[in-house]
Design a protein around this motif. Structure first.
Motif, PDB file in Angstrom:
ATOM      1  N   ARG A   2      11.438   9.050 -40.604  1.00 31.09           N
ATOM      2  CA  ARG A   2      12.623   8.388 -41.160  1.00 31.09           C
ATOM      3  C   ARG A   2      12.970   7.136 -40.378  1.00 31.09           C
ATOM      4  N   LYS A   3      12.818   7.207 -39.046  1.00 33.75           N
ATOM      5  CA  LYS A   3      13.100   6.039 -38.220  1.00 33.75           C
ATOM      6  C   LYS A   3      12.151   4.898 -38.558  1.00 33.75           C
ATOM      7  N   ARG A   4      10.891   5.253 -38.773  1.00 35.48           N
ATOM      8  CA  ARG A   4       9.893   4.243 -39.114  1.00 35.48           C
ATOM      9  C   ARG A   4      10.228   3.579 -40.440  1.00 35.48           C
ATOM     10  N   LEU A   5      10.587   4.373 -41.440  1.00 34.17           N
ATOM     11  CA  LEU A   5      10.931   3.816 -42.747  1.00 34.17           C
ATOM     12  C   LEU A   5      12.195   2.957 -42.668  1.00 34.17           C
ATOM     13  N   ARG A   6      13.146   3.389 -41.872  1.00 35.15           N
ATOM     14  CA  ARG A   6      14.373   2.609 -41.703  1.00 35.15           C
ATOM     15  C   ARG A   6      14.048   1.260 -41.055  1.00 35.15           C
ATOM     16  N   GLU A   7      13.195   1.279 -40.036  1.00 39.02           N
ATOM     17  CA  GLU A   7      12.815   0.041 -39.363  1.00 39.02           C
ATOM     18  C   GLU A   7      12.108  -0.912 -40.333  1.00 39.02           C
ATOM     19  N   SER A  50       5.226  -4.137 -36.124  1.00 39.80           N
ATOM     20  CA  SER A  50       5.730  -2.769 -36.198  1.00 39.80           C
ATOM     21  C   SER A  50       4.605  -1.787 -36.515  1.00 39.80           C
ATOM     22  N   LEU A  51       3.769  -2.144 -37.466  1.00 36.78           N
ATOM     23  CA  LEU A  51       2.657  -1.263 -37.845  1.00 36.78           C
ATOM     24  C   LEU A  51       1.641  -1.133 -36.713  1.00 36.78           C
ATOM     25  N   LEU A  52       1.373  -2.236 -36.008  1.00 47.88           N
ATOM     26  CA  LEU A  52       0.430  -2.174 -34.888  1.00 47.88           C
ATOM     27  C   LEU A  52       0.994  -1.347 -33.734  1.00 47.88           C
ATOM     28  N   LEU A  53       2.292  -1.480 -33.484  1.00 47.08           N
ATOM     29  CA  LEU A  53       2.906  -0.684 -32.422  1.00 47.08           C
ATOM     30  C   LEU A  53       2.927   0.801 -32.791  1.00 47.08           C
ATOM     31  N   ASP A  54       3.111   1.094 -34.081  1.00 42.76           N
ATOM     32  CA  ASP A  54       3.051   2.488 -34.515  1.00 42.76           C
ATOM     33  C   ASP A  54       1.643   3.052 -34.358  1.00 42.76           C
ATOM     34  N   ALA A  55       0.642   2.190 -34.551  1.00 44.21           N
ATOM     35  CA  ALA A  55      -0.742   2.640 -34.375  1.00 44.21           C
ATOM     36  C   ALA A  55      -1.022   2.999 -32.922  1.00 44.21           C
ATOM     37  N   ALA A  56      -0.283   2.365 -31.988  1.00 43.43           N
ATOM     38  CA  ALA A  56      -0.432   2.706 -30.573  1.00 43.43           C
ATOM     39  C   ALA A  56       0.051   4.126 -30.314  1.00 43.43           C
ATOM     40  N   GLY A  57       0.940   4.626 -31.191  1.00 45.20           N
ATOM     41  CA  GLY A  57       1.312   6.023 -31.171  1.00 45.20           C
ATOM     42  C   GLY A  57       2.401   6.438 -30.209  1.00 45.20           C
ATOM     43  N   GLU A  58       3.019   5.501 -29.521  1.00 45.04           N
ATOM     44  CA  GLU A  58       4.046   5.888 -28.559  1.00 45.04           C
ATOM     45  C   GLU A  58       5.440   5.701 -29.151  1.00 45.04           C
ATOM     46  N   GLU A  59       6.378   6.461 -28.636  1.00 43.05           N
ATOM     47  CA  GLU A  59       7.770   6.326 -29.061  1.00 43.05           C
ATOM     48  C   GLU A  59       8.325   5.025 -28.491  1.00 43.05           C
ATOM     49  N   ARG A  60       9.109   4.330 -29.289  1.00 43.25           N
ATOM     50  CA  ARG A  60       9.650   3.054 -28.857  1.00 43.25           C
ATOM     51  C   ARG A  60      10.992   2.801 -29.513  1.00 43.25           C
ATOM     52  N   ASP A  61      11.624   1.728 -29.098  1.00 43.01           N
ATOM     53  CA  ASP A  61      12.907   1.327 -29.660  1.00 43.01           C
ATOM     54  C   ASP A  61      12.686   0.785 -31.069  1.00 43.01           C
ATOM     55  N   ARG A  62      13.444   1.288 -32.014  1.00 43.41           N
ATOM     56  CA  ARG A  62      13.269   0.887 -33.414  1.00 43.41           C
ATOM     57  C   ARG A  62      14.319  -0.115 -33.889  1.00 43.41           C
ATOM     58  N   THR A  63      15.157  -0.614 -32.998  1.00 42.61           N
ATOM     59  CA  THR A  63      16.173  -1.570 -33.432  1.00 42.61           C
ATOM     60  C   THR A  63      15.825  -3.009 -33.064  1.00 42.61           C
ATOM     61  N   LEU A  64      14.913  -3.201 -32.132  1.00 42.12           N
ATOM     62  CA  LEU A  64      14.622  -4.535 -31.632  1.00 42.12           C
ATOM     63  C   LEU A  64      13.882  -5.403 -32.649  1.00 42.12           C
ATOM     64  N   LEU A  65      12.862  -4.878 -33.287  1.00 46.04           N
ATOM     65  CA  LEU A  65      12.092  -5.689 -34.235  1.00 46.04           C
ATOM     66  C   LEU A  65      12.906  -6.142 -35.444  1.00 46.04           C
ATOM     67  N   PRO A  66      13.703  -5.279 -36.080  1.00 44.06           N
ATOM     68  CA  PRO A  66      14.530  -5.796 -37.178  1.00 44.06           C
ATOM     69  C   PRO A  66      15.514  -6.875 -36.727  1.00 44.06           C
ATOM     70  N   ALA A  67      16.096  -6.695 -35.551  1.00 39.05           N
ATOM     71  CA  ALA A  67      17.021  -7.714 -35.041  1.00 39.05           C
ATOM     72  C   ALA A  67      16.287  -9.025 -34.766  1.00 39.05           C
ATOM     73  N   ALA A  68      15.089  -8.931 -34.205  1.00 32.42           N
ATOM     74  CA  ALA A  68      14.297 -10.134 -33.940  1.00 32.42           C
ATOM     75  C   ALA A  68      13.867 -10.795 -35.244  1.00 32.42           C
ATOM     76  N   ALA A  69      13.517  -9.998 -36.244  1.00 28.16           N
ATOM     77  CA  ALA A  69      13.133 -10.561 -37.543  1.00 28.16           C
ATOM     78  C   ALA A  69      14.302 -11.293 -38.181  1.00 28.16           C
ATOM     79  N   LEU A 106       0.594  -3.494 -25.479  1.00 28.83           N
ATOM     80  CA  LEU A 106      -0.664  -2.772 -25.304  1.00 28.83           C
ATOM     81  C   LEU A 106      -1.280  -2.984 -23.927  1.00 28.83           C
ATOM     82  N   LEU A 107      -1.013  -4.113 -23.298  1.00 28.25           N
ATOM     83  CA  LEU A 107      -1.644  -4.418 -22.016  1.00 28.25           C
ATOM     84  C   LEU A 107      -0.869  -3.892 -20.806  1.00 28.25           C
ATOM     85  N   VAL A 108       0.460  -3.868 -20.892  1.00 31.95           N
ATOM     86  CA  VAL A 108       1.263  -3.429 -19.746  1.00 31.95           C
ATOM     87  C   VAL A 108       1.461  -1.920 -19.846  1.00 31.95           C
TER      88      VAL A 108
END
Length: 173
Positions: A2-7, A50-69, A106-108
């Motif tokens: 649900r968080k992913r779809l909301r983002e 967002s899709l590439l970060l989801d492919a990395a598979g880790e939990e992350r903040d879901r509010t930053l990318l929409p705000a940046a967009a 992905l690098l850090v």
């Protein structure tokens, strides 16, 4: 899920709003409204990020990318009212920034290294700003560059901004 779809929904809404605002700006300037689709580039780049970060598979903040967009989209539209060419360049740089975000993510692996360097980054940023004020090179009426004129010159404020982000992130954490 649900968080992913909301983002994704918020990023898409930012893109649609940017395109609508750009269409209004185009219509007001007498330009073809079809050019407004370029305003969706930042949101599209954030969606890919967002899709590439989801492919990395880790939990992350879901509010930053929409705000940046949203911020990038509104920035492109505001710049559009001044100059369409500059707005197109801004949209491209927003996309480059989104991909840099993915690369950094992905690098850090261990952010503790950045924590150890936080004070050094803060002091170096202040040093760069002071050095630019004292020994900066003037171009186009602005004293924003450091370096040897004619050899190598760079805009030190951009590097200082990155260092301040590291310092302030540590300070606020």
């Amino acid at each position: 899920m649900r968080k992913r779809l909301r983002e994704v929904g918020f990023i898409a809404a930012a893109g649609v709003l940017s395109v609508l605002l750009a269409a209004v700006a185009c219509a007001a300037d007498g330009e073809a409204v079809g050019h407004a689709a370029r305003a969706a580039v930042p949101a599209a780049a954030m969606l890919v990020a967002s899709l590439l970060l989801d492919a990395a598979g880790e939990e992350r903040d879901r509010t930053l990318l929409p705000a940046a967009a949203m911020a990038a989209g509104i920035g492109v539209v505001v710049l559009w009212t001044v100059d369409g060419y500059l707005a197109a360049k801004q949209a491209i740089w927003a996309a480059v920034g989104a991909m840099a975000l993915v690369g950094t993510y992905l690098l850090v692996d261990d952010t503790r290294l950045l924590e150890r360097l936080a004070w050094a980054c803060g002091l170096a940023a202040i040093g760069l700003i002071v050095a630019t004020m004292l020994w900066g090179v003037e171009r186009n009426g602005a004293k924003l560059w450091l370096g040897v004129p004619g050899v190598a010159v760079f805009q030190s404020g951009e590097l200082a901004r990155l260092m301040l982000v590291i310092f302030l992130a540590w300070l606020l954490s």
